[in-house]
Design a protein around this motif. Structure first.
Motif, PDB file in Angstrom:
ATOM      1  N   SER A 140      -5.414   2.000   0.406  1.00  0.00           N
ATOM      2  CA  SER A 140      -5.265   2.880  -0.799  1.00  0.00           C
ATOM      3  C   SER A 140      -3.840   3.191  -0.714  1.00  0.00           C
ATOM      4  O   SER A 140      -3.482   3.515  -1.985  1.00  0.00           O
ATOM      5  N   VAL A 141      -3.289   3.592   0.583  1.00  0.00           N
ATOM      6  CA  VAL A 141      -1.755   3.950   0.337  1.00  0.00           C
ATOM      7  C   VAL A 141      -0.924   2.732  -0.447  1.00  0.00           C
ATOM      8  O   VAL A 141       0.095   3.067  -1.066  1.00  0.00           O
ATOM      9  N   ALA A 142      -1.311   1.708   0.014  1.00  0.00           N
ATOM     10  CA  ALA A 142      -0.601   0.479  -0.896  1.00  0.00           C
ATOM     11  C   ALA A 142      -0.801   0.521  -2.198  1.00  0.00           C
ATOM     12  O   ALA A 142      -0.030   0.492  -2.898  1.00  0.00           O
ATOM     13  N   ARG A 143      -1.923   0.699  -2.543  1.00  0.00           N
ATOM     14  CA  ARG A 143      -2.203   1.049  -4.094  1.00  0.00           C
ATOM     15  C   ARG A 143      -1.611   2.062  -4.796  1.00  0.00           C
ATOM     16  O   ARG A 143      -0.971   1.760  -5.910  1.00  0.00           O
ATOM     17  N   MET A 144      -1.540   3.124  -4.177  1.00  0.00           N
ATOM     18  CA  MET A 144      -0.682   4.340  -4.765  1.00  0.00           C
ATOM     19  C   MET A 144       0.773   3.940  -4.966  1.00  0.00           C
ATOM     20  O   MET A 144       1.193   4.455  -5.645  1.00  0.00           O
ATOM     21  N   LEU A 145       1.182   3.738  -3.720  1.00  0.00           N
ATOM     22  CA  LEU A 145       2.662   3.219  -3.762  1.00  0.00           C
ATOM     23  C   LEU A 145       2.999   2.369  -4.727  1.00  0.00           C
ATOM     24  O   LEU A 145       4.072   2.698  -5.597  1.00  0.00           O
ATOM     25  N   ALA A 146       2.323   1.243  -5.022  1.00  0.00           N
ATOM     26  CA  ALA A 146       2.383   0.241  -6.106  1.00  0.00           C
ATOM     27  C   ALA A 146       2.503   1.039  -7.582  1.00  0.00           C
ATOM     28  O   ALA A 146       3.072   0.798  -8.515  1.00  0.00           O
ATOM     29  N   HIS A 147       1.549   1.862  -7.805  1.00  0.00           N
ATOM     30  CA  HIS A 147       1.319   2.613  -8.777  1.00  0.00           C
ATOM     31  C   HIS A 147       2.471   3.473  -8.964  1.00  0.00           C
ATOM     32  O   HIS A 147       2.860   3.946 -10.086  1.00  0.00           O
ATOM     33  N   LYS A 148       3.061   3.882  -8.220  1.00  0.00           N
ATOM     34  CA  LYS A 148       4.171   4.812  -8.116  1.00  0.00           C
ATOM     35  C   LYS A 148       5.739   3.926  -8.330  1.00  0.00           C
ATOM     36  O   LYS A 148       6.644   4.698  -8.679  1.00  0.00           O
ATOM     37  N   GLY A 149       5.553   2.727  -8.599  1.00  0.00           N
ATOM     38  CA  GLY A 149       6.590   1.850  -8.649  1.00  0.00           C
ATOM     39  C   GLY A 149       7.144   1.536  -7.757  1.00  0.00           C
ATOM     40  O   GLY A 149       8.413   0.866  -7.630  1.00  0.00           O
ATOM     41  N   TRP A 150       6.751   1.424  -6.347  1.00  0.00           N
ATOM     42  CA  TRP A 150       7.254   0.809  -5.112  1.00  0.00           C
ATOM     43  C   TRP A 150       6.871  -0.469  -5.226  1.00  0.00           C
ATOM     44  O   TRP A 150       6.091  -1.040  -5.568  1.00  0.00           O
ATOM     45  N   THR A 151       7.938  -1.296  -4.287  1.00  0.00           N
ATOM     46  CA  THR A 151       7.657  -2.702  -4.125  1.00  0.00           C
ATOM     47  C   THR A 151       7.136  -2.823  -2.641  1.00  0.00           C
ATOM     48  O   THR A 151       7.597  -2.164  -1.804  1.00  0.00           O
ATOM     49  N   VAL A 152       5.734  -2.869  -2.794  1.00  0.00           N
ATOM     50  CA  VAL A 152       4.918  -2.994  -1.345  1.00  0.00           C
ATOM     51  C   VAL A 152       4.684  -4.104  -0.639  1.00  0.00           C
ATOM     52  O   VAL A 152       4.201  -5.377  -1.407  1.00  0.00           O
ATOM     53  N   HIS A 153       5.075  -4.402   0.591  1.00  0.00           N
ATOM     54  CA  HIS A 153       4.885  -5.292   1.569  1.00  0.00           C
ATOM     55  C   HIS A 153       3.865  -4.980   2.502  1.00  0.00           C
ATOM     56  O   HIS A 153       4.083  -3.871   3.051  1.00  0.00           O
ATOM     57  N   GLY A 154       2.971  -6.052   3.062  1.00  0.00           N
ATOM     58  CA  GLY A 154       1.997  -5.419   3.850  1.00  0.00           C
ATOM     59  C   GLY A 154       1.694  -6.314   5.242  1.00  0.00           C
ATOM     60  O   GLY A 154       2.339  -7.561   5.384  1.00  0.00           O
ATOM     61  N   ILE A 155       1.547  -5.688   6.195  1.00  0.00           N
ATOM     62  CA  ILE A 155       1.263  -6.738   7.596  1.00  0.00           C
ATOM     63  C   ILE A 155      -0.012  -6.155   8.203  1.00  0.00           C
ATOM     64  O   ILE A 155      -0.323  -4.777   8.279  1.00  0.00           O
ATOM     65  N   GLY A 156      -0.653  -7.108   8.749  1.00  0.00           N
ATOM     66  CA  GLY A 156      -1.882  -6.846   9.728  1.00  0.00           C
ATOM     67  C   GLY A 156      -2.564  -8.058   9.976  1.00  0.00           C
ATOM     68  O   GLY A 156      -2.493  -9.277   9.457  1.00  0.00           O
ATOM     69  N   SER A 157      -3.400  -7.794  11.160  1.00  0.00           N
ATOM     70  CA  SER A 157      -4.238  -8.958  11.843  1.00  0.00           C
ATOM     71  C   SER A 157      -5.129  -9.476  10.887  1.00  0.00           C
ATOM     72  O   SER A 157      -5.881 -10.613  11.114  1.00  0.00           O
ATOM     73  N   SER A 158      -5.736  -8.854   9.885  1.00  0.00           N
ATOM     74  CA  SER A 158      -7.019  -9.180   9.274  1.00  0.00           C
ATOM     75  C   SER A 158      -6.290 -10.292   7.834  1.00  0.00           C
ATOM     76  O   SER A 158      -5.417 -10.053   7.506  1.00  0.00           O
ATOM     77  N   HIS A 159      -7.443 -11.066   7.567  1.00  0.00           N
ATOM     78  CA  HIS A 159      -7.025 -11.883   6.408  1.00  0.00           C
ATOM     79  C   HIS A 159      -7.106 -11.077   5.088  1.00  0.00           C
ATOM     80  O   HIS A 159      -7.969 -10.098   4.936  1.00  0.00           O
ATOM     81  N   VAL A 179      -9.790   9.848   0.347  1.00  0.00           N
ATOM     82  CA  VAL A 179      -8.869   8.998   0.682  1.00  0.00           C
ATOM     83  C   VAL A 179      -7.613   8.834  -0.208  1.00  0.00           C
ATOM     84  O   VAL A 179      -6.430   8.866   0.099  1.00  0.00           O
ATOM     85  N   GLU A 180      -7.579   9.289  -1.424  1.00  0.00           N
ATOM     86  CA  GLU A 180      -6.617   9.369  -2.351  1.00  0.00           C
ATOM     87  C   GLU A 180      -5.822  10.506  -2.196  1.00  0.00           C
ATOM     88  O   GLU A 180      -4.603  10.365  -2.508  1.00  0.00           O
ATOM     89  N   ASP A 181      -6.476  11.405  -1.940  1.00  0.00           N
ATOM     90  CA  ASP A 181      -5.511  12.804  -1.775  1.00  0.00           C
ATOM     91  C   ASP A 181      -4.955  12.434  -0.197  1.00  0.00           C
ATOM     92  O   ASP A 181      -3.714  13.024  -0.072  1.00  0.00           O
ATOM     93  N   ALA A 182      -5.373  11.753   0.805  1.00  0.00           N
ATOM     94  CA  ALA A 182      -4.769  11.482   2.147  1.00  0.00           C
ATOM     95  C   ALA A 182      -3.660  10.503   1.727  1.00  0.00           C
ATOM     96  O   ALA A 182      -2.514  10.687   2.448  1.00  0.00           O
ATOM     97  N   SER A 183      -3.871   9.559   0.794  1.00  0.00           N
ATOM     98  CA  SER A 183      -2.670   8.693   0.497  1.00  0.00           C
ATOM     99  C   SER A 183      -1.594   9.158  -0.088  1.00  0.00           C
ATOM    100  O   SER A 183      -0.326   9.033   0.143  1.00  0.00           O
ATOM    101  N   ASN A 184      -2.016  10.267  -0.994  1.00  0.00           N
ATOM    102  CA  ASN A 184      -0.696  10.958  -1.922  1.00  0.00           C
ATOM    103  C   ASN A 184       0.014  11.976  -0.704  1.00  0.00           C
ATOM    104  O   ASN A 184       1.299  11.899  -0.802  1.00  0.00           O
ATOM    105  N   LEU A 185      -0.737  12.412   0.393  1.00  0.00           N
ATOM    106  CA  LEU A 185       0.050  13.256   1.405  1.00  0.00           C
ATOM    107  C   LEU A 185       0.773  12.367   2.230  1.00  0.00           C
ATOM    108  O   LEU A 185       1.865  12.644   2.584  1.00  0.00           O
ATOM    109  N   LEU A 186       0.155  11.139   2.615  1.00  0.00           N
ATOM    110  CA  LEU A 186       1.201  10.243   3.345  1.00  0.00           C
ATOM    111  C   LEU A 186       2.551   9.846   2.995  1.00  0.00           C
ATOM    112  O   LEU A 186       3.631   9.789   3.458  1.00  0.00           O
ATOM    113  N   ILE A 187       2.297   9.591   1.427  1.00  0.00           N
ATOM    114  CA  ILE A 187       3.593   9.221   0.701  1.00  0.00           C
ATOM    115  C   ILE A 187       4.618  10.538   0.645  1.00  0.00           C
ATOM    116  O   ILE A 187       5.616  10.217   0.678  1.00  0.00           O
TER     117      ILE A 187
END
Length: 309
Positions: free
Chosen positions: A17-36, A212-220
Motif C-alpha cells: 500500500s505504501v509503495a502504491r501510494m508513493l508511486a501515485h505521488k510521483g516517487w520512483t519506488v524500489h522494493g526489497i523483500g524475501s517474498s516473490h 491501510v490507506e490512511d496508515a500509508s499516508n501517515l507513514l509517507i
C-alpha cells in the motif's frame, strides 16, 4: 525532498500500500523483500526495481548500486503477528530487530542523508490503564512481538542520536483493509461464511482501527519530519470501537441471525484495550479519511469477491 524511495517488505500488506501510494505521488519506488513478487504485481503497486532477498547490508547496497541512494526508506519488513512471535520468537526477532539493524547500518555506512520511517506497533505500550494512549506513555510490552518492536525502536533512537540519522517512528494501531488475510476481520469473515460466529475474549475489548490507506499516508507524511531527534508518532484514528461492535458490523454484511459469542478467555499476548491519542499526528496535518463503516463494508466486499467460492 527527492524522488527515490525504498520500501522494504513491499510485497506485504502495508508495504504494498505504501509503495502504491508513493508511486501515485510521483516517487520512483524500489522494493526489497524475501517474498516473490511477480512482474505484474510490481507494476500494479508501482515498483520500478524489485530485489527478492533477505534484508542484509549486501542486499540493500546491491539495490542502491542499481538505483542510487534513496531519499527515503520506509521499512515495512518485519514480524507482523503476536501469535507468530509467541510460537517462533527467534524468527520474529530476526525479522524485526535484526532487519532493522541492517537498514540502520546501511544508512550509517552508505546513505546517511536518507530519511527512515519505521512502522512500529501499539504493542510496545503493553497493557495500559488509561485511554487514549499518548506517545509519552511508558512502553511496557508483554508479547515477544511488542518487545521486538520496542528493541527495533531503541535501535532507531540509538543510531539517530549517535550518527545523526534522520528517523521517524510511527506506532500503528489496528491497521486493516482489503487484502489483509489474517487477524480479526479475516477470521470474522471466514466464520461468518461458515455460520460459526464464536471468538476469544469478552467482546468488550477496544481497538483503534486505521485503514491501510490512511496508515500509508501517515507513514509517507512522517518522512517529512524524520530527524536525529527520532520523532515518535501514534498511527491510529483516535476512535475506540469494541470487538463486539466490529463483529456485529461484519456480521451485518453476511445477514447473520445470531450475535457473536465469546469464550471469555483472552488469547495470549492480546491487550485489553488500545486507543491512540493522535494529537501529534494531527498537528503534522494527518486526518484519517476512511470511516470505519465504509472500511468494513469494503473489506467484506473484497472478501466475498476474492475469497468466497
Amino acid at each position: 525532498m527527492g524522488s527515490q524511495a525504498i520500501v522494504t517488505g513491499a510485497s506485504g500488506f502495508i508495504g504494498s500500500s505504501v509503495a502504491r501510494m508513493l508511486a501515485h505521488k510521483g516517487w520512483t519506488v524500489h522494493g526489497i523483500g524475501s517474498s516473490h513478487l511477480a512482474m505484474e504485481a510490481q507494476e500494479q503497486i508501482g515498483i520500478k526495481h524489485w530485489v527478492q532477498q533477505d534484508l542484509t547490508l549486501a542486499s540493500l547496497q546491491g539495490l542502491a548500486d542499481k538505483t542510487g541512494d534513496p531519499d527515503i526508506i520506509i521499512h515495512c519488513a518485519g514480524g507482523s503477528s503476536v501469535q507468530a512471535s509467541i510460537s517462533n520468537p527467534y524468527e520474529d526477532f530476526a525479522r524485526t530487530a535484526n532487519a532493522t539493524l541492517n537498514v540502520l547500518e546501511f544508512m550509517r555506512r552508505y546513505s546517511p542523508a536518507s530519511a527512515l520511517v519505521y512502522p512500529s506497533s501499539a504493542a510496545v505500550y503493553g497493557q495500559t490503564s488509561s485511554l487514549p494512549i499518548a506517545e509519552s506513555s511508558t512502553p511496557k510490552p508483554f508479547s515477544p512481538y511488542g518487545h521486538h518492536k520496542r528493541i527495533a525502536e531503541i535501535l532507531c533512537e540509538s543510531y539517530s542520536l549517535q550518527w545523526q540519522l534522520s528517523v521517524s517512528i510511527v506506532r500503528l494501531f489496528s491497521v486493516y483493509g482489503a487484502g489483509l488475510k489474517k487477524q480479526l476481520l479475516w477470521d470474522a469473515c471466514q466464520k461468518a461464511e461458515q455460520g460459526a460466529y464464536s471468538f476469544f475474549g469478552s467482546g468488550a475489548e477496544i481497538r483503534d482501527w486505521l485503514h491501510v490507506e490512511d496508515a500509508s499516508n501517515l507513514l509517507i507524511l512522517a518522512a517529512e519530519y524524520a530527524s536525529p531527534e527520532c520523532v515518535i508518532i501514534n498511527g491510529g484514528s483516535g476512535v475506540g470501537t469494541s470487538i463486539n461492535e466490529i463483529l456485529k458490523l461484519v456480521g451485518s454484511h453476511f445477514a447473520l441471525v445470531s450475535a457473536p459469542t465469546f469464550s471469555g478467555k483472552a488469547r495470549e499476548g492480546d491487550p485489553d484495550s488500545y486507543v491512540a491519542d493522535i494529537t501529534k499526528a494531527q498537528a503534522l496535518g494527518f486526518i484519517p479519511s476512511f470511516s470505519l463503516s465504509d472500511g468494513i463494508r469494503q473489506y467484506v466486499e473484497w472478501f466475498k469477491k476474492e475469497c468466497m467460492l
